[in-house]
Design an enzyme around this catalytic site. Structure first.
Site, PDB file in Angstrom:
ATOM      1  N   HIS A   1       1.229  -4.314   3.613  1.00 26.74           N
ATOM      2  CA  HIS A   1       0.772  -3.526   4.774  1.00 26.74           C
ATOM      3  C   HIS A   1       1.298  -4.085   6.102  1.00 26.74           C
ATOM      4  O   HIS A   1       1.189  -3.433   7.135  1.00 26.74           O
ATOM      5  CB  HIS A   1      -0.752  -3.357   4.773  1.00 26.74           C
TER       6      HIS A   1
ATOM      7  N   SER B   1      -3.486 -11.349   8.055  1.00 26.73           N
ATOM      8  CA  SER B   1      -2.939 -10.605   6.915  1.00 26.73           C
ATOM      9  C   SER B   1      -1.617 -11.179   6.443  1.00 26.73           C
ATOM     10  O   SER B   1      -0.788 -11.586   7.262  1.00 26.73           O
ATOM     11  CB  SER B   1      -2.681  -9.162   7.325  1.00 26.73           C
ATOM     12  N   GLY B   2      -1.409 -11.155   5.137  1.00 25.86           N
ATOM     13  CA  GLY B   2      -0.153 -11.655   4.575  1.00 25.86           C
ATOM     14  C   GLY B   2      -0.176 -13.154   4.365  1.00 25.86           C
ATOM     15  O   GLY B   2       0.648 -13.705   3.637  1.00 25.86           O
TER      16      GLY B   2
ATOM     17  N   ASP C   1      -0.871  -4.643  -2.480  1.00 29.21           N
ATOM     18  CA  ASP C   1      -0.567  -5.079  -1.107  1.00 29.21           C
ATOM     19  C   ASP C   1       0.218  -6.399  -1.164  1.00 29.21           C
ATOM     20  O   ASP C   1      -0.300  -7.465  -0.839  1.00 29.21           O
ATOM     21  CB  ASP C   1      -1.889  -5.254  -0.345  1.00 29.21           C
TER      22      ASP C   1
HETATM   23  C1  4AZ Z   1      -6.641  -6.791   8.917  1.00 29.23           C
HETATM   24  O1  4AZ Z   1      -6.930  -5.761   9.491  1.00 29.23           O
HETATM   25  C2  4AZ Z   1      -7.725  -7.543   8.239  1.00 29.23           C
HETATM   26  N1  4AZ Z   1     -11.948  -9.874   7.058  1.00 29.23           N
HETATM   27  C3  4AZ Z   1      -7.424  -8.709   7.543  1.00 29.23           C
HETATM   28  C4  4AZ Z   1      -8.442  -9.389   6.928  1.00 29.23           C
HETATM   29  C5  4AZ Z   1      -9.720  -8.955   6.994  1.00 29.23           C
HETATM   30  C6  4AZ Z   1     -10.038  -7.809   7.680  1.00 29.23           C
HETATM   31  C7  4AZ Z   1      -9.029  -7.105   8.299  1.00 29.23           C
HETATM   32  C8  4AZ Z   1     -10.783  -9.748   6.290  1.00 29.23           C
HETATM   33  O2  4AZ Z   1      -5.496  -7.247   8.908  1.00 29.23           O
END
Ligand code: 4AZ
Length: 446
Positions: free
Chosen positions: A253, A396-397, A300
């Site tokens: 993502h 993320s990632g 993902d």
């Molecule tokens: C995001 O939006 C995201 N609480 C990544 C991790 C989490 C929530 C959102 C985990 O990239």
């Protein structure tokens, strides 16, 4: 103007002239007078010179006596009571871990109870190879010796202790004494050998309690050396993990903004600005089934190939990938790291942060009050049902990692999604790395 002075040959001479006279015909009998004839600035220069000289001498002496430096050795020997198992070929198998742990414990017992106990730092099995007589082990030993200690002397100490104690201590491993070979490695080769092993952290870091990325503790350089930042047009988008010197593992993502490699770069080191290293991207491979929205957030996972290899150092190198069959137990402790937001919808930070989280069973995570069935076999939950400690946007990632019993770090998950950050009953959801292990191999050869 009044002169203070004496009369000579019918004229008044000043004190300065007098002093000049004394310097032509010195009087050695009176040291006080000799001092008086020196001007104050000269005295100051002499005093400063003496202090600097003394400081230099003391500094040099302490440098040579007290300045410890890491010294590396490679020791190899034959273990005769273990048959070679093809699983020893890969460092990430349970078989490799079990035998290596036995060897490293034996090394620790040898040196920790000898006069070198304060000098011994660690041992690390780097290779297990087949031999008609059993298994040939190759181990890197790290010691801290004073720079003044000669190489020959320290090698002699290590060699003697190793041979003597191997004969006397009780061990479950039979080592053929005649096969022991100890060689000193120069710093560059020692560093290279260790930095090329996955999941190693070069220093011991102690943790000061449980923190969250949202408001949690800052990481120190070298603490999470596999952490990377992937950046779109130069600004941080996502975390990623170094899995080899040319491949990163991250979340699919992260590339909603496109997969044109020319717009993406990767940076390494705990600071986004300035980074320790930066690389261009050659190729981005997103999981083929990501975005075929049968189940939201499924598959993902993505791998990123760099345009040139990372130079591995103790602060920048790879994490280990677990075997597909490996099981990370529910409730066990992991660490998640990233530059993500400190709170839901907040900004990214410049210095890497870390948080300790626990794996939550898929059964609990799929319960009605948590994620009500949204967790598929390719996902895992980690965090706390009471909330507070969590990954957040911008993480993320990035990696979710766990150390095994040898202190080697493995990638458990990839930060993927969650209902906001740190909310009660809404833990972080991660891509399950073991589930995608074969996919990763098929794309990268790793
Ligand atoms: C995001 O939006 C995201 N609480 C990544 C991790 C989490 C929530 C959102 C985990 O990239």
């Amino acid at each position: 103007m009044l002169h203070s002075g004496l009369w000579r040959s019918g004229r008044c001479i000043s004190q300065t002239e007098l002093l000049a006279d004394f310097s032509v015909v010195p009087s050695d009998s009176d040291p006080d007078r000799a001092m008086r004839r020196l001007e104050p600035w000269k005295i100051a220069v002499i005093v400063v010179a003496v202090i600097v000289g003394l400081a230099l001498i003391i500094g040099l002496i302490t440098f040579f006596l007290c300045n410890d430096q890491d010294r590396y050795y490679n020791v190899s020997f034959l273990i005769t009571n273990v048959n070679y198992d093809p699983q020893y070929n890969r460092q990430t198998t349970d078989e490799f871990r079990n035998l290596s742990e036995g060897i490293e414990t034996m090394m620790s017992e040898i040196f920790k109870e000898s006069f070198l106990s304060k000098r011994y730092i660690r041992s690390h099995v780097v290779n297990l190879s087949p031999d008609p007589g059993g298994v040939l082990a190759s181990v890197v030993l790290v010691f801290k010796f004073a720079s003044a200690d000669s190489e020959a002397t320290t090698w002699g100490h290590v060699n003697r202790v190793l041979r003597r104690r191997l004969k006397t201590i009780p061990t479950s491993l039979d080592v053929d004494q005649s096969t022991i070979r100890l060689t000193e490695l120069n710093k560059k080769n020692g560093d290279n050998l260790l930095n090329n092993c996955c999941g190693i952290r070069r220093q011991a870091f102690s943790f000061t309690g449980v923190e969250r990325i949202t408001g949690g503790q800052r990481a120190r350089e070298g603490e999470w050396p596999w952490q990377a930042s992937i950046q779109l047009d130069g600004s941080h988008r996502c975390g990623a993990s170094i899995i080899s010197n040319t491949w990163l593992l991250t979340a699919a993502h992260c590339f909603r903004g496109g997969t044109n490699p020319r717009r993406w770069t990767a940076s390494f080191g705990i600071l986004l600005r300035p980074p320790k290293q930066k690389k261009l991207v050659r190729r981005i491979i997103v999981h083929e089934r990501y975005g075929n929205v049968v189940v939201d957030h499924e598959h993902d996972v993505a791998v990123v190939e760099l345009a040139s290899p990372i130079e591995f150092t103790s602060d920048v190198h790879s994490v280990c990938l677990p075997e597909a069959s490996h099981i990370f137990p529910d409730n066990s402790s992991c660490f998640v790291t990233g530059w993500g937001a400190l709170e839901n919808d907040g900004y990214s930070v410049n210095q890497l942060r870390q948080a300790e989280v626990k794996i939550i069973s898929t059964e609990i995570c799929n319960s009605r009050q948590v994620y009500g069935g949204a967790i598929t076999p390719g996902m895992l939950c980690a965090g706390y049902l009471e909330g507070q400690v969590d990954a957040c946007q911008g993480d993320s990632g990035g990696p979710l990692v766990q150390a095994n019993s040898r202190g080697i770090w493995y990638l458990v998950g990839i930060v993927s999604w969650g209902d906001e950050c740190g909310k009660r009953n809404k833990p972080g959801v991660y891509t399950r790395v073991t589930y995608y292990r074969n996919w990763i191999h098929s794309k990268t050869g790793i």
